[in-house]
Scaffold this active site. Sequence first.
Site, PDB file in Angstrom:
ATOM      1  N   CYS A  24       0.497   5.034  10.251  1.00 40.37           N
ATOM      2  CA  CYS A  24       1.007   3.872   9.251  1.00 40.37           C
ATOM      3  C   CYS A  24       1.193   2.681  10.163  1.00 40.37           C
ATOM      4  CB  CYS A  24       2.137   4.223   8.584  1.00 40.37           C
ATOM      5  SG  CYS A  24       2.036   5.665   7.428  1.00 40.37           S
ATOM      6  N   HIS A  75      -4.419  -6.024  -4.648  1.00 36.87           N
ATOM      7  CA  HIS A  75      -5.386  -6.704  -3.696  1.00 36.87           C
ATOM      8  C   HIS A  75      -4.588  -7.670  -2.736  1.00 36.87           C
ATOM      9  CE1 HIS A  75      -8.281  -4.437  -5.858  1.00 36.87           C
ATOM     10  NE2 HIS A  75      -9.099  -4.424  -4.821  1.00 36.87           N
ATOM     11  N   GLU A 126       3.439   6.057  -3.292  1.00 30.58           N
ATOM     12  CA  GLU A 126       2.592   5.302  -2.366  1.00 30.58           C
ATOM     13  C   GLU A 126       1.290   6.237  -2.349  1.00 30.58           C
ATOM     14  OE1 GLU A 126       3.971   3.483   1.444  1.00 30.58           O
ATOM     15  OE2 GLU A 126       3.434   5.322   2.073  1.00 30.58           O
TER      16      GLU A 126
END
Length: 136
Positions: A24, A75, A126
Amino acid sequence: MPWTLRAEFTFDSAHVITGYDGPCGRLHGHTYRVRMELSSETLRPSAHVKRNIMVADFRTLKWAKKDVEHGGLDHAFLNDVPDLGDDTTAEVIAAYLHHKTMERVRADLPDGDDGGDLKLRVTLWETPDSSCEYWE
């Protein structure tokens, strides 16, 4: 609360968790799923209807699904979003969504209405099996 308005949507964004020791900490993305639950004891007008018949407009709850160029998070590179910066964990993003959504809901309230009875719960996934809830 007599009424709870629910809206769900997704948006795709990328981020890096700065300082994270693992995958991550590298650039990666998610298809985030969001559930907004706004409860109210009263019905109100909205920008699109002037009668007291709504908790809020669904559009107000779904702002984040818009493309980043239109004020949403779709985005987006989340580390470039003001108020997030390098802290782009699910917890921080859920709180950000809550605060920004409540700003928008309050901006739509009629004069003299402080929205004191409005309660918002944000759930952010997530991944399909990892989520975070935020409410005040």
